[in-house]
Write a protein that holds these residues in place. Structure first.
Motif, mmCIF file in Angstrom:
data_model
loop_
_atom_site.group_PDB
_atom_site.id
_atom_site.type_symbol
_atom_site.label_atom_id
_atom_site.label_comp_id
_atom_site.label_asym_id
_atom_site.label_seq_id
_atom_site.Cartn_x
_atom_site.Cartn_y
_atom_site.Cartn_z
ATOM 1 N N VAL A 137 0.904 -1.177 0.045
ATOM 2 C CA VAL A 137 0.062 -0.064 -0.117
ATOM 3 C C VAL A 137 0.909 1.330 0.129
ATOM 4 N N GLU A 138 2.025 1.318 0.771
ATOM 5 C CA GLU A 138 2.968 2.293 0.905
ATOM 6 C C GLU A 138 3.685 2.599 -0.511
ATOM 7 N N ALA A 139 3.859 1.632 -1.052
ATOM 8 C CA ALA A 139 4.698 1.388 -2.384
ATOM 9 C C ALA A 139 3.734 1.941 -3.373
ATOM 10 N N PHE A 140 2.478 1.567 -3.130
ATOM 11 C CA PHE A 140 1.317 1.956 -4.259
ATOM 12 C C PHE A 140 1.188 3.413 -4.223
ATOM 13 N N ILE A 141 1.051 3.979 -2.978
ATOM 14 C CA ILE A 141 0.825 5.563 -2.978
ATOM 15 C C ILE A 141 2.277 6.216 -3.395
ATOM 16 N N MET A 142 3.505 5.716 -3.078
ATOM 17 C CA MET A 142 4.507 6.213 -3.682
ATOM 18 C C MET A 142 4.738 6.326 -5.186
ATOM 19 N N ASP A 143 4.384 5.072 -5.699
ATOM 20 C CA ASP A 143 4.335 4.852 -7.037
ATOM 21 C C ASP A 143 3.311 5.843 -7.843
#
Length: 149
Positions: free
Chosen positions: A105-111
């Protein structure tokens, strides 16, 4: 359509300028060390460079097939940028999560944030590139274009 040398110049320019701007900005925005964002950016640039080359050939061939020309309207440029970044998002999500040791989820927000940055960057870079280096023989009769039919 563009020559292979022109496409390589386009891709290298896109990735070099993008990486020079990305690493310090991402380090500041996300709070990671500059070298971490530099590594993420460099790996992403290698993957993106390959995708950029392939994607632009496919996009140009699709434009020729569906519109009979290569001139891009603003709407087509927006679609071009969205589709390009969408493809990269699918590839980058697991690799960013793994490298930075963060959840999906954090990686998705960053991406999403990075994709938003690169979408805007891609729109303006491609527009500027087309102005500085116009497409030669942008008609379906050009030799490279015949293979698209």
């Amino acid at each position: 359509m563009r020559t292979t040398a022109d496409r390589i110049r386009h891709t290298i320019g896109f990735e070099v300028i993008g990486l020079i701007a990305f690493a310090p900005l991402a380090s500041w925005v996300f709070g990671y060390e500059l070298h971490q964002m530099g590594i993420v950016g460099a790996v992403a640039a290698l993957i993106a460079a390959t995708w950029n080359y392939i994607y632009n050939i496919l996009f140009d061939r699709a434009m020729l097939r569906f519109t009979g020309q290569l001139k891009k309207s603003t709407a087509i440029r927006v679609l071009h940028a969205i589709l390009f970044e969408g493809g990269l998002l699918i590839v980058f999500l697991p690799s960013v999560a793994w490298y930075l040791k963060i959840g999906l989820v954090e990686a998705f927000i960053m991406d999403i944030a990075v994709a938003g940055y690169y979408m805007v960057y891609a729109f303006f870079y491609n527009w500027a590139y087309d102005v500085i280096f116009p497409i030669p023989n942008a008609t379906p009769s050009a030799p490279d274009c015949q293979s698209a039919n």
